[in-house]
Design a protein around this motif. Structure first.
Motif, PDB file in Angstrom:
ATOM      1  N   ARG A  11       0.672  -0.860  -0.197  1.00 19.07           N
ATOM      2  CA  ARG A  11       0.058   0.391  -0.372  1.00 19.07           C
ATOM      3  C   ARG A  11       0.477   1.464  -0.054  1.00 19.07           C
ATOM      4  N   ALA A  12       1.822   1.310   0.851  1.00 21.09           N
ATOM      5  CA  ALA A  12       2.340   2.258   1.155  1.00 21.09           C
ATOM      6  C   ALA A  12       3.941   2.567  -0.882  1.00 21.09           C
ATOM      7  N   MET A  13       4.035   1.647  -1.337  1.00 15.90           N
ATOM      8  CA  MET A  13       4.377   1.640  -2.512  1.00 15.90           C
ATOM      9  C   MET A  13       3.815   2.290  -3.427  1.00 15.90           C
ATOM     10  N   VAL A  14       2.896   1.823  -3.134  1.00 16.61           N
ATOM     11  CA  VAL A  14       1.372   2.216  -4.840  1.00 16.61           C
ATOM     12  C   VAL A  14       1.333   3.403  -4.032  1.00 16.61           C
ATOM     13  N   HIS A  15       1.656   3.788  -3.151  1.00 11.34           N
ATOM     14  CA  HIS A  15       1.229   6.025  -2.484  1.00 11.34           C
ATOM     15  C   HIS A  15       2.556   6.202  -3.500  1.00 11.34           C
ATOM     16  N   LEU A  16       3.833   6.136  -2.983  1.00 16.01           N
ATOM     17  CA  LEU A  16       4.691   6.178  -3.663  1.00 16.01           C
ATOM     18  C   LEU A  16       5.185   6.256  -5.198  1.00 16.01           C
ATOM     19  N   MET A  17       4.910   5.477  -5.800  1.00  9.69           N
ATOM     20  CA  MET A  17       4.421   5.417  -7.638  1.00  9.69           C
ATOM     21  C   MET A  17       3.515   6.504  -7.769  1.00  9.69           C
ATOM     22  N   GLU A  18       2.460   6.684  -7.118  1.00  3.78           N
ATOM     23  CA  GLU A  18       1.443   7.203  -7.535  1.00  3.78           C
ATOM     24  C   GLU A  18       1.347   9.178  -7.379  1.00  3.78           C
ATOM     25  N   GLN A  19       2.097   9.195  -6.300  1.00  7.97           N
ATOM     26  CA  GLN A  19       2.175  10.791  -5.270  1.00  7.97           C
ATOM     27  C   GLN A  19       3.723  11.112  -6.621  1.00  7.97           C
ATOM     28  N   ASN A  20       4.594  10.151  -7.247  1.00 11.11           N
ATOM     29  CA  ASN A  20       5.875  10.793  -7.328  1.00 11.11           C
ATOM     30  C   ASN A  20       5.483  10.804  -9.239  1.00 11.11           C
ATOM     31  N   ASP A  21       4.617   9.924  -9.686  1.00 12.37           N
ATOM     32  CA  ASP A  21       4.423  10.195 -11.239  1.00 12.37           C
ATOM     33  C   ASP A  21       2.986   9.340 -11.319  1.00 12.37           C
ATOM     34  N   PRO A  22       2.487  10.168 -11.410  1.00 13.94           N
ATOM     35  CA  PRO A  22       0.308  10.079 -11.752  1.00 13.94           C
ATOM     36  C   PRO A  22      -0.044   8.786 -12.793  1.00 13.94           C
ATOM     37  N   GLU A  23       1.305   9.876 -13.694  1.00 18.20           N
ATOM     38  CA  GLU A  23       1.097   8.854 -15.330  1.00 18.20           C
ATOM     39  C   GLU A  23       1.996   7.521 -15.512  1.00 18.20           C
ATOM     40  N   PHE A  24       2.422   7.486 -14.568  1.00 20.68           N
ATOM     41  CA  PHE A  24       3.195   5.869 -14.705  1.00 20.68           C
ATOM     42  C   PHE A  24       2.591   4.650 -15.207  1.00 20.68           C
ATOM     43  N   ASP A  25       3.208   3.991 -16.167  1.00 24.60           N
ATOM     44  CA  ASP A  25       2.558   2.888 -16.759  1.00 24.60           C
ATOM     45  C   ASP A  25       2.962   1.479 -16.584  1.00 24.60           C
ATOM     46  N   LYS A  26       4.585   1.432 -17.320  1.00 21.18           N
ATOM     47  CA  LYS A  26       5.367   0.365 -17.208  1.00 21.18           C
ATOM     48  C   LYS A  26       6.057   0.039 -15.564  1.00 21.18           C
ATOM     49  N   VAL A  27       6.295  -1.012 -15.114  1.00 20.06           N
ATOM     50  CA  VAL A  27       6.749  -1.273 -13.913  1.00 20.06           C
ATOM     51  C   VAL A  27       6.999  -2.795 -14.484  1.00 20.06           C
ATOM     52  N   PHE A  28       8.164  -2.690 -13.717  1.00 21.66           N
ATOM     53  CA  PHE A  28       9.446  -4.473 -13.781  1.00 21.66           C
ATOM     54  C   PHE A  28       9.512  -4.650 -11.939  1.00 21.66           C
ATOM     55  N   VAL A  29       8.690  -5.995 -11.407  1.00 19.84           N
ATOM     56  CA  VAL A  29       8.442  -6.214 -10.548  1.00 19.84           C
ATOM     57  C   VAL A  29       9.445  -7.799 -10.855  1.00 19.84           C
ATOM     58  N   VAL A  30      10.264  -7.567  -9.376  1.00 20.07           N
ATOM     59  CA  VAL A  30      11.039  -9.028  -8.822  1.00 20.07           C
ATOM     60  C   VAL A  30      11.100  -8.904  -8.032  1.00 20.07           C
ATOM     61  N   GLY A  31      10.331 -10.519  -7.704  1.00 18.30           N
ATOM     62  CA  GLY A  31       9.525 -11.468  -6.832  1.00 18.30           C
ATOM     63  C   GLY A  31       8.197 -10.759  -6.836  1.00 18.30           C
ATOM     64  N   HIS A  32       7.529 -11.505  -6.868  1.00 13.21           N
ATOM     65  CA  HIS A  32       5.795 -12.575  -7.055  1.00 13.21           C
ATOM     66  C   HIS A  32       4.932 -12.355  -5.887  1.00 13.21           C
TER      67      HIS A  32
END
Length: 251
Positions: A57-78
């Motif tokens: 939840r905290a990670m998603v907030h940081l992502m949305e707060q710093n780049d509301p238009e972000f689109d491409k994400v690479f996640v290591v660890g499923h």
């Protein structure tokens, strides 16, 4: 607690169980644990879309707060696929070393998100074109913690190359609430490659407790709203050593 699955894969000792209480909250939860009772994912069976654990939840907030238009994400660890499920409206690539973990996410947690690439996350990320990603998330664990290959200076150099000019990296790591030498080193190594860094942690009662830490590195100032950080508060790790790949000379 009702155990649904227990097995030792090539990478982990895996347990999936249902419980009516998790971290003091009552309800109906399904949990994936790795070795040493380390919770890697939890689902609210009455509300499967809810992010139960605080750190995503905290990670998603940081992502949305710093780049509301972000689109491409690479996640290591499923894990159980919490982040790629929540980001299903974005372009997400997921790397997972343990094929059994990916299978359990589908069969016992109903994961239907982006396909999971099975293999070493560092190698798979290295195959991606430069300047591709808005965010790279490192959420990989073994019984001893975050694999060293994801916290070295050379790895962060590669991460920087795979991010676009406005991109950022987020790491979920564990460390003691007090002065944790490894967390200090990871943070110092991250600072070597990124102009702006911030560190967050869940408060604990004593300095001996192990806690989640979120570390973030970016080329731009990092913003956040404390009310949306799911209980995480900012911390400033002490200066540590630079972590290098095992085959690299000491710096």
């Amino acid at each position: 607690m009702r155990v649904l699955y227990r097995n030792k894969s090539e990478q982990h000792e895996l347990t999936v169980y249902d419980t009516q209480k998790l971290y003091g909250e009552k309800g109906r939860f399904r949990v994936l644990e790795f070795s040493n009772a380390a919770v890697q994912g939890a689902m609210d069976l009455d509300d499967p879309t809810r992010m139960v654990l605080e750190y995503p939840r905290a990670m998603v907030h940081l992502m949305e707060q710093n780049d509301p238009e972000f689109d491409k994400v690479f996640v290591v660890g499923h894990g159980i696929g919490t982040l790629p499920t929540h980001l299903s409206d974005r372009q997400v690539k997921v790397a997972e070393l343990d094929e059994e973990v990916a299978k359990l996410s589908r069969t016992l947690f109903g994961y239907k998100g982006s396909p999971v690439l099975i293999g070493d996350g560092r190698e798979l990320l290295g195959q991606e074109p430069a300047g591709t990603y808005d965010y790279i998330i490192v959420d990989a664990f073994t019984a001893t913690g975050t694999p060293e290959q994801f916290i070295t200076s050379d790895f962060f150099v590669m991460v920087k190359d795979k991010l676009d000019s406005g991109g950022a990296v987020l790491l979920n790591v564990f460390g003691r609430a007090g002065n944790d030498r490894l967390v200090n080193a990871i943070y110092t190594t991250l600072q070597e490659q990124f102009a702006y860094t911030r560190a967050f942690a869940l408060p604990t009662d004593t300095t001996d407790e192990v806690q989640n830490r979120i570390l973030m590195g970016s080329h731009h100032p990092i913003e956040f709203q404390i009310r949306d950080m799911a209980g995480f508060v900012e911390q400033e790790p002490e200066e540590g050593y630079i972590i290098v790949d095992p085959d690299c000379p000491e710096q």
